[in-house]
Design an enzyme around this catalytic site. Sequence first.
Site: not given
Ligand SMILES: NC(=O)c1ccc[n+]([C@@H]2O[C@H](COP(=O)([O-])OP(=O)(O)OC[C@H]3O[C@@H](n4cnc5c(N)ncnc54)[C@H](OP(=O)(O)O)[C@@H]3O)[C@@H](O)[C@H]2O)c1
Length: 257
Positions: A180, A209
């Site tokens: 990120s 984070y």
């Molecule tokens: N969204 C953005 O704008 C953005 C920007 C920059 C970087 N990112 C990065 O992109 C990645 C995905 O983000 P997203 O927005 O798609 O997030 P999201 O929709 O919240 O999905 C996160 C996923 O991670 C899983 N997870 C959380 N805690 C966990 C654990 N303890 N063990 C195993 N799995 C776990 C969640 O599972 P559960 O459903 O069980 O909670 C979910 O499937 C992350 O690494 C985030 O930091 C996102």
Amino acid sequence: MMMMIKAMWETAKEITLQRIVMSYQLRSAALLVPNQLDGLYVIVTGSTSGIGYYTARELAFAGARVIMACRRVDEAEKIAESWKEDTDDSKTLHVEVMELDLLSPSSVRQFTAEWDQSGKPLHILINNAGILLLGESRQFTEDGIEKHIQVNHIGTSLLTLLLLPSMLKANSARIVNVNSVGHHWGAVEPKSWKMGAEEERKFSNMMSYGSSKLAQLMFLKALSTKLISMGKTSVLCVAVHPAVRRQNERVLDVGSF
Ligand SMILES: NC(=O)c1ccc[n+]([C@@H]2O[C@H](COP(=O)([O-])OP(=O)(O)OC[C@H]3O[C@@H](n4cnc5c(N)ncnc54)[C@H](OP(=O)(O)O)[C@@H]3O)[C@@H](O)[C@H]2O)c1
């Protein structure tokens, strides 16, 4: 202060560029085509929602043998079934669900032990699972580790290291860390990761984070350097910032994986 200004600048720059690209509809075309990834084993962590969901889906539809590494196994099974219903021939879609909770080192070890037992090579590891606990107070795991650090860095690094032998079995493999732009907000201060430790800076979830993402970036760079120095060039280490996306917004471009 300088660090804060740099972090704000980098974040604003990233979001502005993303807005410009999206407003001109300059989205790259999907590069994956059916059967392109036939026979490749891919593990995608956190594929029950968001970026991981769409990444796992696109890869499976391009022929990869996708392992959804998730906490919510029942939900993942339902998702895998729904993808099969979306194909003309469900036999062509290879999706398996395996339980993984990155908060728990024993869950990571169990996951990798099971994977090792299968004897399969691993071609792509997508470390996507991550947390950003906005608005919540500082939280710790049962082992007393701050949760952002545990999930986004420690659990993910342990998983990567334990899966490395399987990746070295493949002719060519890659590790993709979904990082990120938020890493600009962080600093790597391992002494402050534990419960009860004296904090070097006032705690904020965004900074924690950012620190977890920065630590993960440094880990990946160190791993890449080590692999190259050992002549093990078949494993490519990649970190990506996936752009800032809203909940349930579709990720269009996974072609570069
Ligand atoms: N969204 C953005 O704008 C953005 C920007 C920059 C970087 N990112 C990065 O992109 C990645 C995905 O983000 P997203 O927005 O798609 O997030 P999201 O929709 O919240 O999905 C996160 C996923 O991670 C899983 N997870 C959380 N805690 C966990 C654990 N303890 N063990 C195993 N799995 C776990 C969640 O599972 P559960 O459903 O069980 O909670 C979910 O499937 C992350 O690494 C985030 O930091 C996102």
